[in-house]
Design an enzyme around this catalytic site. Structure first.
Site, PDB file in Angstrom:
ATOM      1  N   LEU A  48       7.608   5.272  31.215  1.00 27.49           N
ATOM      2  CA  LEU A  48       9.104   5.297  30.897  1.00 27.49           C
ATOM      3  C   LEU A  48       9.688   4.011  31.347  1.00 27.49           C
ATOM      4  CD1 LEU A  48      10.247   8.788  32.943  1.00 27.49           C
ATOM      5  CD2 LEU A  48      10.413   8.105  30.306  1.00 27.49           C
ATOM      6  N   LYS A  57      12.532  12.471  39.100  1.00 24.43           N
ATOM      7  CA  LYS A  57      11.431  11.886  38.619  1.00 24.43           C
ATOM      8  C   LYS A  57      10.407  12.227  39.928  1.00 24.43           C
ATOM      9  CE  LYS A  57       9.465   7.474  37.037  1.00 24.43           C
ATOM     10  NZ  LYS A  57       8.279   7.472  37.728  1.00 24.43           N
ATOM     11  N   LYS A 102      15.809   4.457  38.802  1.00 20.16           N
ATOM     12  CA  LYS A 102      15.011   4.544  40.200  1.00 20.16           C
ATOM     13  C   LYS A 102      16.094   4.209  41.211  1.00 20.16           C
ATOM     14  CE  LYS A 102      11.005   4.513  39.580  1.00 20.16           C
ATOM     15  NZ  LYS A 102      10.104   3.624  39.366  1.00 20.16           N
ATOM     16  N   CYS A 122      10.169 -37.027  43.619  1.00 18.40           N
ATOM     17  CA  CYS A 122       9.165 -35.982  43.311  1.00 18.40           C
ATOM     18  C   CYS A 122       8.234 -36.113  44.447  1.00 18.40           C
ATOM     19  CB  CYS A 122       8.215 -36.310  42.078  1.00 18.40           C
ATOM     20  SG  CYS A 122       6.827 -35.314  41.935  1.00 18.40           S
ATOM     21  N   CYS A 175      10.856 -34.553  37.705  1.00 14.26           N
ATOM     22  CA  CYS A 175      10.333 -35.469  38.115  1.00 14.26           C
ATOM     23  C   CYS A 175      10.082 -36.627  36.612  1.00 14.26           C
ATOM     24  CB  CYS A 175       8.842 -35.102  38.513  1.00 14.26           C
ATOM     25  SG  CYS A 175       7.677 -36.456  38.535  1.00 14.26           S
TER      26      CYS A 175
HETATM   27  S1  IVH Z   1       8.951  12.336  31.097  1.00 18.94           S
HETATM   28  C1  IVH Z   1       7.570  10.892  27.147  1.00 18.94           C
HETATM   29  N1  IVH Z   1       9.881  13.175  33.313  1.00 18.94           N
HETATM   30  O1  IVH Z   1       6.964   9.150  35.552  1.00 18.94           O
HETATM   31  C2  IVH Z   1       8.167  11.111  28.420  1.00 18.94           C
HETATM   32  N2  IVH Z   1       8.079  11.652  33.527  1.00 18.94           N
HETATM   33  O2  IVH Z   1       7.427   6.237  35.189  1.00 18.94           O
HETATM   34  C3  IVH Z   1       7.214  11.002  29.399  1.00 18.94           C
HETATM   35  N3  IVH Z   1       7.400  11.423  35.726  1.00 18.94           N
HETATM   36  O3  IVH Z   1       4.469   8.818  32.920  1.00 18.94           O
HETATM   37  C4  IVH Z   1       7.761  11.187  30.692  1.00 18.94           C
HETATM   38  N4  IVH Z   1       8.734  12.821  36.716  1.00 18.94           N
HETATM   39  O4  IVH Z   1       4.122  10.483  35.044  1.00 18.94           O
HETATM   40  C5  IVH Z   1       9.231  12.578  32.743  1.00 18.94           C
HETATM   41  N5  IVH Z   1      10.758  14.381  35.300  1.00 18.94           N
HETATM   42  C6  IVH Z   1       9.814  13.589  34.644  1.00 18.94           C
HETATM   43  C7  IVH Z   1       9.005  12.858  35.382  1.00 18.94           C
HETATM   44  C8  IVH Z   1       8.051  12.037  34.872  1.00 18.94           C
HETATM   45  C9  IVH Z   1       7.835  11.884  36.967  1.00 18.94           C
HETATM   46  C10 IVH Z   1       6.352  10.434  35.648  1.00 18.94           C
HETATM   47  C11 IVH Z   1       5.427  10.481  34.552  1.00 18.94           C
HETATM   48  C12 IVH Z   1       5.625   9.141  33.664  1.00 18.94           C
HETATM   49  C13 IVH Z   1       6.030   8.311  34.583  1.00 18.94           C
HETATM   50  C14 IVH Z   1       6.741   7.242  34.070  1.00 18.94           C
END
Ligand code: IVH
Length: 705
Positions: A95, A130, A328, A422, A447
């Site tokens: 992502l 996430k 994030k 320099c 420089c």
């Molecule tokens: S979607 C095509 N959803 O984060 C979409 N990923 O930094 C694929 N991850 O590779 C990922 N929680 O391992 C998705 N709710 C979530 C997630 C998630 C953790 C991880 C996953 C991905 C990584 C990317």
């Protein structure tokens, strides 16, 4: 990204950016290896994200730095030995990251623009935590679990079927009805915090080392060669996406997640659908506040476009889908003491001040240096040696000095005076006047020593032997400097003459301190292995301003041989005529890059460098990759209005199929796609005898590709 942080990159010279980029690539690859192959990350995820984001930012600002070998184009690393390798039927994507609300809003705007949506149209988003674990792909055929794989490098993973069978939340046979013939479930393996603490207690009782965090524990437990060990570990799994599907899925992401629950998977209970980006951002804040009380680690939030037909149209770019983004959690700041300011000199002579800090942990990483960008920045923030300062690592990997804590300033602290000579060769260091009328000065002081300045000459040679250029092992920073100081290597071709010089007895490298016969032989072997060099690396190694790896590749792809490239550069010198026009027509090469290249070749000493090198090194012609797409390697021009897709979408599809897209018609154009309202470009194409098709024919052409 705040203004301040984006400004930081703006103020880097191309050469500094290239040097930093090369350094980051090495670091990130090593962290990938530690994370994916060893299950023993050395830095925190937040710190890794910052490294990665910095790389992205650099590539956004200096597109020539990106290229197929950059980690931004790949996910993870090639899997290690131990488990059988399995190619993924669909790549396992990663992502893109957003670090603040504005970047999330921009993501939605990008989606809207790409799809060409009216303002009145709602973009429904799925918002979800996430999960901080490791991703896995579970393949079901006729409802039966047949294959489980790790992500690996995104293309090829490891077969961990036997281990995954031991997880309670991985159904062996899908329940419910209406199951697609082939269904690959993607999701995250994780360990709950409670389970993690229990496991660590057990580890300690058994005299084994504890795991650093639940993610490491989950990764270590999953990648066990002994399945019974995995079975004994309390692992969980949340399903959140899918790979290959044979069968109908429905219209929305949320509906598929509902079906996954019926089939027997756990789907995160906090997932919700939002109709506006503001609603999604509210959810982010809500979950961020609950973060500590959840029983599993999360490292951010993910937003996904809900409509599946839109997901399909949005597709992906390099390693990540255009229809999803990770938001994030914010990075950390810390307070420390600024011990000193040292001024470094880059390949182009630019002077960069660096803050030396009392080491402090920020975002999981010990920081002892921070960039200060340039003298104006130091003056603006009134940064003085001995000050207490706030440092931050956010998005940008290079730590920044955010501000001074003035209350703690020592009474005798004096404003910092930037040197006007320099620090390496003592020549005058000056700031160029950018605008004679306003008197505006260039941000960087440079420089004036040119090649008599070791910093510049040596940095150029270091670039030449660096990993993405000639990649000569055994010729590191120290050796280059020593050979340069002795006059043994003044220009790149000297590297290839060193062995003969040594053999002639004029010098005897093996008797020098730090060297022996073996290391000298190894170095000559490494040098001789580079007597054949791909054209794109050769171009990159020259260190032409604005020509990083991506632009070097574009030039190599277009001209194919060193001879043709040099001839084109010479013929374009007058900046008129077809040769120049064709160069500008290479998609991705603008006036700035073309002119930089032509200017470079216009200097006799640069041509001499190339000629000398060509006498030592065979430069291999560019070989285009084979592909079955009907438009691979063609140069396309879109003109007029497209009705079924936006111009961006058409361009993305064309590029994904290996075509180049150019903005104007020239002798190099292969195909023009004209919608209503097309004018002069079609006329020009007709004059040049180039095929012109309409949107319908274009869609037919790509549909079967
Ligand atoms: S979607 C095509 N959803 O984060 C979409 N990923 O930094 C694929 N991850 O590779 C990922 N929680 O391992 C998705 N709710 C979530 C997630 C998630 C953790 C991880 C996953 C991905 C990584 C990317």
């Amino acid at each position: 990204m705040t203004d301040k942080l984006s400004q930081a990159i703006d103020q880097l010279s191309r050469d500094q950016a290239a040097a930093e980029h090369a350094d980051l690539v090495v670091q990130i690859k090593e962290h990938n290896r530690l994370y994916y192959s060893e299950d023993s990350p050395f830095i925190s995820d937040a710190a890794y994200d910052q490294l990665f984001q910095r790389l992205r930012n650099l590539e956004d600002s200096f597109p020539e730095l990106s290229g197929p070998l950059s980690p931004t184009q790949k996910v993870g690393v090639t899997p290690s030995g131990g488990f059988k390798k399995v190619p993924h039927a669909r790549p396992m994507l990663s992502l893109d990251n957003a670090f603040n609300d504005e970047e999330v809003r921009e993501f939605v705007l990008r989606v809207r623009r790409f799809l060409g949506l009216e303002e009145s149209e709602t973009v429904g988003l799925i918002a979800e935590p996430k999960i901080d674990g490791l991703s896995a792909s579970l393949r079901y055929e006729n409802g039966v679990f047949v294959l489980g794989a790790t992500r690996g490098d995104g293309q090829v993973g490891e077969d961990i079927t036997a281990n995954l069978r031991t997880l309670k939340e991985v159904p062996i046979r899908l329940g419910g009805g209406d199951i697609p013939k082939v269904m690959e479930i993607r999701g995250e393996i994780y360990m709950s915090r409670e389970a993690f603490f229990r496991l660590n207690q057990a580890q300690e009782m058994a005299g084994k080392p504890p795991f650093a965090n639940p993610r490491n524990a989950a990764a270590g437990s999953t990648r066990q060669l002994d399945t019974s060990v995995t079975a004994s570990r309390p692992l969980s799994f949340f399903a959140y996406a899918w790979g290959e599907v044979e069968g109908d899925l429905g219209a929305s992401h949320i509906a598929v997640l509902e079906r996954m629950k019926e089939w027997g998977f756990s789907v995160n209970p906090l997932i919700c659908k939002c109709n506006t980006v503001e609603e999604a951002l509210d959810k982010y804040r809500l979950i961020e506040a609950q973060r500590a009380s959840l029983d599993y680690d999360i490292d951010g939030f993910v937003y996904k476009v809900d409509r599946l037909d839109w997901q399909e149209r949005l597709g992906m770019v390099s390693r990540a889908p255009r229809w999803a983004i990770a938001h994030k959690f914010p990075a950390e700041q810390a307070e420390t003491m600024l011990l000193d300011i040292v001024v470094q000199v880059g390949r182009t002579g630019a002077l960069t001040p660096v803050a030396k800090l009392e080491p402090v942990t920020v975002g999981g990483v010990v920081v002892s240096n921070a960039t200060l960008h340039n003298e104006d920045e130091i003056a603006r923030k009134d940064i003085r040696i001995g000050d207490s300062v706030v440092v931050q690592r956010a998005g940008d990997v290079i730590p920044q000095v955010v501000r001074v804590i003035e209350d703690k300033r020592l009474a005798d602290a004096k404003p910092y005076e930037f040197p006007d000579t320099c620090p390496v060769c003592d020549s005058h260091a000056v700031r160029e006047v950018l605008d004679a009328e306003t008197g505006q000065l260039e941000a960087k002081r440079r420089c004036t020593g040119g090649l008599i300045c070791p910093a510049q000459a040596v940095e150029r040679l270091r670039h030449f032997v660096s990993r993405n250029a000639f990649d000569i092992d055994g010729l590191g920073h120290k050796q280059i400097l020593a050979f340069w100081e002795e006059g043994l290597i003044k220009s790149p071709a000297d590297i290839f003459r060193l062995e003969a010089l040594n053999r002639s007895g004029e010098v005897d490298l093996a008797t020098r301190e730090g060297w022996g016969a073996l290391s000298v032989d190894n170095m000559f072997d490494a040098i001789n292995q580079r007597r054949k060099m791909e054209l794109e690396r050769f171009i990159y190694a020259l260190g032409v301003p604005h020509i990083g790896r991506a632009n070097a590749r574009l030039l190599a792809k277009s001209y194919r041989s060193l001879g043709d490239l040099m001839a084109a550069g010479a013929a374009a010198f007058t900046r008129d005529g077809l040769v120049y026009e064709d160069m500008l027509n290479i998609d991705g090469i603008g006036i700035k890059v073309a002119d930089a290249f032509i200017d470079f070749l216009g200097e006799p000493h640069n041509r001499q460098v190339i000629e000398d090198l060509a006498a030592e090194v065979e430069v291999l012609d560019f070989v285009p990759a084979e592909t079955s797409s009907p438009i691979a390697d063609l140069t396309l021009v879109f003109t007029g209005t497209l009705e079924k897709m936006t111009r961006n979408e058409a361009k993305a599809r064309a590029e994904a199929l290996g075509a180049k897209v150019s903005g104007s018609v020239s002798a190099k154009t292969d195909l023009v796609i004209a919608g209503p309202g097309a004018g002069s470009k079609v006329k020009k194409a007709q004059e040049l005898g180039i095929r012109v098709i309409d949107e319908e024919a274009w869609i037919a052409l790509i549909e079967n590709a």
